[in-house]
Design a protein around this motif. Structure first.
Motif, PDB file in Angstrom:
ATOM      1  N   ILE A  51       0.884  -1.168   0.000  1.00 50.22           N
ATOM      2  CA  ILE A  51       0.000   0.000   0.000  1.00 50.22           C
ATOM      3  C   ILE A  51       0.919   1.215   0.000  1.00 50.22           C
ATOM      4  O   ILE A  51       1.619   1.463   0.981  1.00 50.22           O
ATOM      5  CB  ILE A  51      -0.944  -0.011   1.214  1.00 50.22           C
ATOM      6  N   PRO A  52       0.976   1.958  -1.118  1.00 49.81           N
ATOM      7  CA  PRO A  52       1.940   3.062  -1.262  1.00 49.81           C
ATOM      8  C   PRO A  52       1.878   4.073  -0.116  1.00 49.81           C
ATOM      9  O   PRO A  52       0.818   4.329   0.450  1.00 49.81           O
ATOM     10  CB  PRO A  52       1.543   3.723  -2.582  1.00 49.81           C
ATOM     11  N   ASP A  53       3.047   4.610   0.200  1.00 53.41           N
ATOM     12  CA  ASP A  53       3.188   5.640   1.231  1.00 53.41           C
ATOM     13  C   ASP A  53       2.775   5.170   2.617  1.00 53.41           C
ATOM     14  O   ASP A  53       2.403   5.970   3.467  1.00 53.41           O
ATOM     15  CB  ASP A  53       2.416   6.913   0.848  1.00 53.41           C
ATOM     16  N   THR A  54       2.796   3.862   2.853  1.00 49.99           N
ATOM     17  CA  THR A  54       2.519   3.297   4.173  1.00 49.99           C
ATOM     18  C   THR A  54       3.567   2.233   4.472  1.00 49.99           C
ATOM     19  O   THR A  54       4.374   1.887   3.614  1.00 49.99           O
ATOM     20  CB  THR A  54       1.124   2.615   4.248  1.00 49.99           C
ATOM     21  N   LYS A  55       3.497   1.700   5.663  1.00 51.92           N
ATOM     22  CA  LYS A  55       4.341   0.576   6.053  1.00 51.92           C
ATOM     23  C   LYS A  55       3.517  -0.701   6.047  1.00 51.92           C
ATOM     24  O   LYS A  55       3.767  -1.629   6.793  1.00 51.92           O
ATOM     25  CB  LYS A  55       4.945   0.835   7.418  1.00 51.92           C
ATOM     26  N   TYR A  56       2.508  -0.737   5.157  1.00 54.68           N
ATOM     27  CA  TYR A  56       1.592  -1.861   5.085  1.00 54.68           C
ATOM     28  C   TYR A  56       1.773  -2.636   3.787  1.00 54.68           C
ATOM     29  O   TYR A  56       1.996  -2.067   2.731  1.00 54.68           O
ATOM     30  CB  TYR A  56       0.140  -1.400   5.156  1.00 54.68           C
ATOM     31  N   VAL A  57       1.640  -3.952   3.911  1.00 58.99           N
ATOM     32  CA  VAL A  57       1.530  -4.846   2.765  1.00 58.99           C
ATOM     33  C   VAL A  57       0.261  -5.666   2.965  1.00 58.99           C
ATOM     34  O   VAL A  57      -0.221  -5.823   4.082  1.00 58.99           O
ATOM     35  CB  VAL A  57       2.759  -5.766   2.570  1.00 58.99           C
ATOM     36  N   VAL A  58      -0.245  -6.167   1.863  1.00 59.04           N
ATOM     37  CA  VAL A  58      -1.453  -6.976   1.900  1.00 59.04           C
ATOM     38  C   VAL A  58      -1.161  -8.292   1.192  1.00 59.04           C
ATOM     39  O   VAL A  58      -0.421  -8.326   0.212  1.00 59.04           O
ATOM     40  CB  VAL A  58      -2.646  -6.211   1.266  1.00 59.04           C
ATOM     41  N   SER A  59      -1.704  -9.379   1.720  1.00 60.16           N
ATOM     42  CA  SER A  59      -1.497 -10.700   1.116  1.00 60.16           C
ATOM     43  C   SER A  59      -2.831 -11.412   0.972  1.00 60.16           C
ATOM     44  O   SER A  59      -3.708 -11.297   1.827  1.00 60.16           O
ATOM     45  CB  SER A  59      -0.528 -11.538   1.956  1.00 60.16           C
ATOM     46  N   GLY A  60      -2.969 -12.135  -0.142  1.00 60.35           N
ATOM     47  CA  GLY A  60      -4.165 -12.938  -0.392  1.00 60.35           C
ATOM     48  C   GLY A  60      -3.768 -14.403  -0.463  1.00 60.35           C
ATOM     49  O   GLY A  60      -2.737 -14.751  -1.030  1.00 60.35           O
ATOM     50  N   SER A  61      -4.606 -15.261   0.093  1.00 52.58           N
ATOM     51  CA  SER A  61      -4.209 -16.654   0.276  1.00 52.58           C
ATOM     52  C   SER A  61      -5.264 -17.648  -0.208  1.00 52.58           C
ATOM     53  O   SER A  61      -6.441 -17.329  -0.336  1.00 52.58           O
ATOM     54  CB  SER A  61      -3.940 -16.887   1.767  1.00 52.58           C
ATOM     55  N   ALA A  62      -4.799 -18.880  -0.404  1.00 49.82           N
ATOM     56  CA  ALA A  62      -5.701 -19.992  -0.715  1.00 49.82           C
ATOM     57  C   ALA A  62      -6.602 -20.315   0.472  1.00 49.82           C
ATOM     58  O   ALA A  62      -7.577 -21.042   0.324  1.00 49.82           O
ATOM     59  CB  ALA A  62      -4.893 -21.222  -1.126  1.00 49.82           C
ATOM     60  N   ASP A  63      -6.309 -19.755   1.653  1.00 50.37           N
ATOM     61  CA  ASP A  63      -7.183 -19.972   2.814  1.00 50.37           C
ATOM     62  C   ASP A  63      -8.420 -19.064   2.783  1.00 50.37           C
ATOM     63  O   ASP A  63      -9.174 -18.999   3.741  1.00 50.37           O
ATOM     64  CB  ASP A  63      -6.424 -19.847   4.131  1.00 50.37           C
ATOM     65  N   LYS A  64      -8.630 -18.335   1.661  1.00 47.12           N
ATOM     66  CA  LYS A  64      -9.786 -17.461   1.405  1.00 47.12           C
ATOM     67  C   LYS A  64      -9.700 -16.128   2.136  1.00 47.12           C
ATOM     68  O   LYS A  64     -10.677 -15.378   2.181  1.00 47.12           O
ATOM     69  CB  LYS A  64     -11.112 -18.156   1.757  1.00 47.12           C
ATOM     70  N   SER A  65      -8.574 -15.813   2.735  1.00 43.74           N
ATOM     71  CA  SER A  65      -8.460 -14.587   3.515  1.00 43.74           C
ATOM     72  C   SER A  65      -7.447 -13.616   2.917  1.00 43.74           C
ATOM     73  O   SER A  65      -6.613 -13.986   2.094  1.00 43.74           O
ATOM     74  CB  SER A  65      -8.067 -14.906   4.963  1.00 43.74           C
ATOM     75  N   ILE A  66      -7.567 -12.373   3.367  1.00 41.22           N
ATOM     76  CA  ILE A  66      -6.627 -11.309   3.036  1.00 41.22           C
ATOM     77  C   ILE A  66      -6.110 -10.777   4.369  1.00 41.22           C
ATOM     78  O   ILE A  66      -6.898 -10.577   5.299  1.00 41.22           O
ATOM     79  CB  ILE A  66      -7.326 -10.172   2.261  1.00 41.22           C
ATOM     80  N   ILE A  67      -4.803 -10.577   4.452  1.00 42.85           N
ATOM     81  CA  ILE A  67      -4.230  -9.995   5.666  1.00 42.85           C
ATOM     82  C   ILE A  67      -3.518  -8.700   5.288  1.00 42.85           C
ATOM     83  O   ILE A  67      -2.765  -8.654   4.323  1.00 42.85           O
ATOM     84  CB  ILE A  67      -3.251 -10.953   6.367  1.00 42.85           C
ATOM     85  N   VAL A  68      -3.788  -7.648   6.066  1.00 43.49           N
ATOM     86  CA  VAL A  68      -3.052  -6.388   5.954  1.00 43.49           C
ATOM     87  C   VAL A  68      -2.046  -6.385   7.096  1.00 43.49           C
ATOM     88  O   VAL A  68      -2.411  -6.577   8.257  1.00 43.49           O
ATOM     89  CB  VAL A  68      -3.990  -5.161   6.045  1.00 43.49           C
ATOM     90  N   TRP A  69      -0.780  -6.172   6.736  1.00 44.97           N
ATOM     91  CA  TRP A  69       0.328  -6.254   7.689  1.00 44.97           C
ATOM     92  C   TRP A  69       1.034  -4.915   7.834  1.00 44.97           C
ATOM     93  O   TRP A  69       1.188  -4.200   6.858  1.00 44.97           O
ATOM     94  CB  TRP A  69       1.396  -7.216   7.190  1.00 44.97           C
ATOM     95  N   ASN A  70       1.528  -4.638   9.031  1.00 43.77           N
ATOM     96  CA  ASN A  70       2.560  -3.625   9.210  1.00 43.77           C
ATOM     97  C   ASN A  70       3.861  -4.408   9.078  1.00 43.77           C
ATOM     98  O   ASN A  70       4.192  -5.233   9.929  1.00 43.77           O
ATOM     99  CB  ASN A  70       2.467  -2.966  10.584  1.00 43.77           C
TER     100      ASN A  70
END
Length: 162
Positions: A51-70
């Motif tokens: 996510i530009p201009d942040t310290k966040y990344v996002v991941s999408g998985s085969a477990d059907k979920s999305i996680i937003v991370w610092n």
């Protein structure tokens, strides 16, 4: 996917032997070392985005979920659930208020990642979503699908343009 903060990094799902890992790794490609490993998904990771201009990344998985991370603190900011099949693509939109996910369930979801709420669901593909990209300085989102089509969406009006 590459982004720059004070140094250069790469975010990647990892491959060990013949098995896909269930963690994200943050690499400093200038020194060739992993600087952070993010654990949280229960199945393979199919897509990651910054996510530009942040310290966040996002991941999408085969477990059907999305996680937003610092990624600096290696902590989960939001766990987003709502797809009925594996998440295959994630991206952020130019205003950085939303993230977008695509899935085997043939839907595209627009999420407010700060509060974890699904703002809308876009439908129109006849097969799984394989890729997503947002268009800078617009409200446009482009999706690619296994149905052999590319669609252009206005994510604000929730309409398919092409």
């Amino acid at each position: 996917f590459f982004f720059k903060q004070k140094t250069a990094y790469e975010i990647s799902a990892c491959l060990v032997g013949s098995e896909m890992c269930i963690r994200d790794r943050i690499w400093n490609y200038e020194i060739g070392q992993c600087v952070q490993t993010l654990l949280g998904h229960n199945h393979q990771i199919n897509s990651v985005a910054h996510i530009p201009d942040t310290k966040y990344v996002v991941s999408g998985s085969a477990d059907k979920s999305i996680i937003v991370w610092n990624y600096e603190k290696a902590e989960i900011i939001s766990l987003l659930q709502g797809h009925t099949d594996q998440v295959t693509a994630v991206t952020s939109v130019p205003n950085n208020q939303y993230i977008v996910s695509g899935s085997y369930d043939k839907t595209i979801k627009i999420w407010s990642y700060k509060d974890g709420v699904c703002r809308s669901t876009l439908q129109g593909h006849e097969n799984m979503i394989l890729s997503l990209v947002s268009v800078a300085d617009t409200n446009f989102l482009i999706s690619g699908s296994a149905d052999k089509t590319i669609k252009v969406w206005n994510y604000e009006s929730e309409s398919c343009l092409k």
